[in-house]
Scaffold this motif. Structure first.
Motif, PDB file in Angstrom:
ATOM      1  N   GLN A  11     -33.117   1.146 -30.957  1.00 17.26           N
ATOM      2  CA  GLN A  11     -33.263  -0.285 -30.720  1.00 17.26           C
ATOM      3  C   GLN A  11     -32.556  -0.646 -29.429  1.00 17.26           C
ATOM      4  O   GLN A  11     -31.431  -0.249 -29.203  1.00 17.26           O
ATOM      5  CB  GLN A  11     -32.629  -1.083 -31.849  1.00 17.26           C
ATOM      6  CG  GLN A  11     -33.273  -0.847 -33.179  1.00 17.26           C
ATOM      7  CD  GLN A  11     -32.825  -1.871 -34.181  1.00 17.26           C
ATOM      8  OE1 GLN A  11     -32.283  -2.903 -33.823  1.00 17.26           O
ATOM      9  NE2 GLN A  11     -33.072  -1.599 -35.427  1.00 17.26           N
ATOM     10  N   GLY A  12     -33.207  -1.387 -28.589  1.00 14.15           N
ATOM     11  CA  GLY A  12     -32.537  -1.967 -27.438  1.00 14.15           C
ATOM     12  C   GLY A  12     -32.465  -1.087 -26.214  1.00 14.15           C
ATOM     13  O   GLY A  12     -33.379  -0.354 -25.895  1.00 14.15           O
ATOM     14  N   TRP A  13     -31.333  -1.141 -25.566  1.00 12.16           N
ATOM     15  CA  TRP A  13     -31.131  -0.601 -24.229  1.00 12.16           C
ATOM     16  C   TRP A  13     -30.958   0.903 -24.226  1.00 12.16           C
ATOM     17  O   TRP A  13     -30.287   1.473 -25.085  1.00 12.16           O
ATOM     18  CB  TRP A  13     -29.896  -1.266 -23.630  1.00 12.16           C
ATOM     19  CG  TRP A  13     -29.707  -0.979 -22.196  1.00 12.16           C
ATOM     20  CD1 TRP A  13     -30.262  -1.654 -21.154  1.00 12.16           C
ATOM     21  CD2 TRP A  13     -28.893   0.042 -21.617  1.00 12.16           C
ATOM     22  NE1 TRP A  13     -29.847  -1.107 -19.962  1.00 12.16           N
ATOM     23  CE2 TRP A  13     -29.005  -0.061 -20.226  1.00 12.16           C
ATOM     24  CE3 TRP A  13     -28.100   1.044 -22.154  1.00 12.16           C
ATOM     25  CZ2 TRP A  13     -28.347   0.787 -19.359  1.00 12.16           C
ATOM     26  CZ3 TRP A  13     -27.433   1.897 -21.290  1.00 12.16           C
ATOM     27  CH2 TRP A  13     -27.567   1.756 -19.901  1.00 12.16           C
ATOM     28  N   ASN A  14     -31.553   1.550 -23.226  1.00  9.15           N
ATOM     29  CA  ASN A  14     -31.409   2.980 -23.003  1.00  9.15           C
ATOM     30  C   ASN A  14     -31.096   3.176 -21.533  1.00  9.15           C
ATOM     31  O   ASN A  14     -31.684   2.508 -20.682  1.00  9.15           O
ATOM     32  CB  ASN A  14     -32.711   3.714 -23.324  1.00  9.15           C
ATOM     33  CG  ASN A  14     -33.117   3.555 -24.769  1.00  9.15           C
ATOM     34  OD1 ASN A  14     -32.576   4.196 -25.642  1.00  9.15           O
ATOM     35  ND2 ASN A  14     -34.065   2.661 -25.009  1.00  9.15           N
ATOM     36  N   GLY A  15     -30.196   4.087 -21.200  1.00  7.66           N
ATOM     37  CA  GLY A  15     -29.950   4.297 -19.790  1.00  7.66           C
ATOM     38  C   GLY A  15     -28.861   5.285 -19.451  1.00  7.66           C
ATOM     39  O   GLY A  15     -28.178   5.817 -20.313  1.00  7.66           O
ATOM     40  N   VAL A  16     -28.725   5.514 -18.147  1.00  7.25           N
ATOM     41  CA  VAL A  16     -27.656   6.321 -17.571  1.00  7.25           C
ATOM     42  C   VAL A  16     -26.693   5.343 -16.921  1.00  7.25           C
ATOM     43  O   VAL A  16     -27.086   4.557 -16.064  1.00  7.25           O
ATOM     44  CB  VAL A  16     -28.200   7.299 -16.507  1.00  7.25           C
ATOM     45  CG1 VAL A  16     -27.076   8.007 -15.781  1.00  7.25           C
ATOM     46  CG2 VAL A  16     -29.147   8.307 -17.142  1.00  7.25           C
ATOM     47  N   VAL A  17     -25.432   5.376 -17.325  1.00  5.43           N
ATOM     48  CA  VAL A  17     -24.470   4.432 -16.762  1.00  5.43           C
ATOM     49  C   VAL A  17     -23.626   5.039 -15.651  1.00  5.43           C
ATOM     50  O   VAL A  17     -22.954   4.307 -14.937  1.00  5.43           O
ATOM     51  CB  VAL A  17     -23.568   3.798 -17.849  1.00  5.43           C
ATOM     52  CG1 VAL A  17     -24.399   2.929 -18.782  1.00  5.43           C
ATOM     53  CG2 VAL A  17     -22.816   4.846 -18.636  1.00  5.43           C
ATOM     54  N   TRP A  18     -23.639   6.345 -15.494  1.00  9.62           N
ATOM     55  CA  TRP A  18     -23.012   6.972 -14.326  1.00  9.62           C
ATOM     56  C   TRP A  18     -23.592   8.365 -14.135  1.00  9.62           C
ATOM     57  O   TRP A  18     -24.124   8.963 -15.057  1.00  9.62           O
ATOM     58  CB  TRP A  18     -21.488   7.012 -14.418  1.00  9.62           C
ATOM     59  CG  TRP A  18     -20.918   7.904 -15.496  1.00  9.62           C
ATOM     60  CD1 TRP A  18     -20.609   7.537 -16.775  1.00  9.62           C
ATOM     61  CD2 TRP A  18     -20.590   9.292 -15.398  1.00  9.62           C
ATOM     62  NE1 TRP A  18     -20.114   8.603 -17.471  1.00  9.62           N
ATOM     63  CE2 TRP A  18     -20.085   9.703 -16.648  1.00  9.62           C
ATOM     64  CE3 TRP A  18     -20.675  10.225 -14.370  1.00  9.62           C
ATOM     65  CZ2 TRP A  18     -19.666  11.001 -16.902  1.00  9.62           C
ATOM     66  CZ3 TRP A  18     -20.259  11.525 -14.626  1.00  9.62           C
ATOM     67  CH2 TRP A  18     -19.756  11.892 -15.878  1.00  9.62           C
ATOM     68  N   SER A  19     -23.487   8.854 -12.915  1.00 12.23           N
ATOM     69  CA  SER A  19     -23.963  10.206 -12.623  1.00 12.23           C
ATOM     70  C   SER A  19     -23.072  10.833 -11.555  1.00 12.23           C
ATOM     71  O   SER A  19     -22.383  10.142 -10.823  1.00 12.23           O
ATOM     72  CB  SER A  19     -25.418  10.171 -12.143  1.00 12.23           C
ATOM     73  OG  SER A  19     -25.528   9.458 -10.929  1.00 12.23           O
ATOM     74  N   ASP A  20     -23.095  12.141 -11.517  1.00  7.68           N
ATOM     75  CA  ASP A  20     -22.369  12.909 -10.512  1.00  7.68           C
ATOM     76  C   ASP A  20     -23.357  13.919  -9.940  1.00  7.68           C
ATOM     77  O   ASP A  20     -23.354  15.086 -10.318  1.00  7.68           O
ATOM     78  CB  ASP A  20     -21.155  13.599 -11.138  1.00  7.68           C
ATOM     79  CG  ASP A  20     -20.311  14.355 -10.117  1.00  7.68           C
ATOM     80  OD1 ASP A  20     -20.468  14.089  -8.904  1.00  7.68           O
ATOM     81  OD2 ASP A  20     -19.509  15.213 -10.526  1.00  7.68           O
ATOM     82  N   LEU A  21     -24.214  13.418  -9.059  1.00  6.31           N
ATOM     83  CA  LEU A  21     -25.302  14.227  -8.514  1.00  6.31           C
ATOM     84  C   LEU A  21     -25.078  14.496  -7.039  1.00  6.31           C
ATOM     85  O   LEU A  21     -24.232  13.883  -6.402  1.00  6.31           O
ATOM     86  CB  LEU A  21     -26.634  13.488  -8.708  1.00  6.31           C
ATOM     87  CG  LEU A  21     -26.985  13.108 -10.142  1.00  6.31           C
ATOM     88  CD1 LEU A  21     -28.240  12.249 -10.176  1.00  6.31           C
ATOM     89  CD2 LEU A  21     -27.143  14.343 -11.006  1.00  6.31           C
ATOM     90  N   ASP A  22     -25.876  15.413  -6.504  1.00  2.00           N
ATOM     91  CA  ASP A  22     -25.877  15.646  -5.063  1.00  2.00           C
ATOM     92  C   ASP A  22     -27.313  15.872  -4.617  1.00  2.00           C
ATOM     93  O   ASP A  22     -28.235  15.819  -5.445  1.00  2.00           O
ATOM     94  CB  ASP A  22     -24.949  16.808  -4.663  1.00  2.00           C
ATOM     95  CG  ASP A  22     -25.350  18.141  -5.266  1.00  2.00           C
ATOM     96  OD1 ASP A  22     -26.570  18.413  -5.408  1.00  2.00           O
ATOM     97  OD2 ASP A  22     -24.451  18.928  -5.607  1.00  2.00           O
ATOM     98  N   GLU A  23     -27.506  16.125  -3.335  1.00  2.00           N
ATOM     99  CA  GLU A  23     -28.864  16.245  -2.813  1.00  2.00           C
ATOM    100  C   GLU A  23     -29.608  17.448  -3.378  1.00  2.00           C
ATOM    101  O   GLU A  23     -30.838  17.484  -3.350  1.00  2.00           O
ATOM    102  CB  GLU A  23     -28.869  16.274  -1.276  1.00  2.00           C
ATOM    103  CG  GLU A  23     -28.008  17.333  -0.637  1.00  2.00           C
ATOM    104  CD  GLU A  23     -26.529  16.969  -0.586  1.00  2.00           C
ATOM    105  OE1 GLU A  23     -25.719  17.899  -0.494  1.00  2.00           O
ATOM    106  OE2 GLU A  23     -26.177  15.783  -0.658  1.00  2.00           O
ATOM    107  N   THR A  24     -28.907  18.415  -3.950  1.00  2.00           N
ATOM    108  CA  THR A  24     -29.588  19.599  -4.493  1.00  2.00           C
ATOM    109  C   THR A  24     -30.081  19.404  -5.919  1.00  2.00           C
ATOM    110  O   THR A  24     -30.947  20.157  -6.366  1.00  2.00           O
ATOM    111  CB  THR A  24     -28.668  20.838  -4.459  1.00  2.00           C
ATOM    112  OG1 THR A  24     -27.570  20.636  -5.361  1.00  2.00           O
ATOM    113  CG2 THR A  24     -28.154  21.106  -3.051  1.00  2.00           C
TER     114      THR A  24
END
Length: 144
Positions: A11-24
């Motif tokens: 029910q309701g909201w789904n999401g990513v609230v932070w990430s630690d990504l790079d160009e690769t």
């Protein structure tokens, strides 16, 4: 590749609230999340902050079909630096939320303050008040 604070709720909201990504690994992470949520038939959001990497993450999200929503503000402070021993303003009371009536009050105030549907919040608070386990899962997008 690190995605954090992923939320997947029936029910309701789904999401990513932070990430630690790079160009690769950013494109792969985005594609994985799109595939995951598409497979569930759910919309999801990817919270994007000014400090997120790679620096072109916004463009990568747009290229994957995400559309930006209005900007929001995130405030961060060191807890040790905060003055926490203060009284609330006149007329404000802090009460524990332990039952349906308390949950309804919180959800109603949330809807009035933010002008949004509080179904997810209501569901989460009821689960916490009843001791039921909360949802788990994987994360998000910036509104597709």
């Amino acid at each position: 590749m690190v995605l954090g604070g992923e939320v997947a709720a029936d029910q309701g909201w789904n999401g990513v609230v932070w990430s630690d990504l790079d160009e690769t690994n950013a494109d792969r992470a985005i594609a994985d999340q799109v595939a995951y949520y598409t497979g569930l038939g759910r919309e999801f959001e990817w919270k994007l902050y000014g400090h997120d990497l790679p620096v072109d993450l916004e463009q990568r999200l747009r290229s994957a079909g995400f559309t930006p929503e209005p900007e929001e503000t995130l405030m961060i402070a060191e807890v040790a630096d905060l003055s926490l021993d203060v009284d609330p303003p006149e007329g404000v009371r802090f009460l524990p939320v332990t039952d349906q009536a308390g949950v309804d009050l919180v959800a109603d105030v949330h809807e009035k303050a933010f002008g949004t549907d509080s179904s997810r919040l209501r569901h989460e608070l009821l689960a916490r008040a009843s001791g039921r386990p909360r949802h788990g899962g994987r994360g998000g997008r910036a509104r597709r």
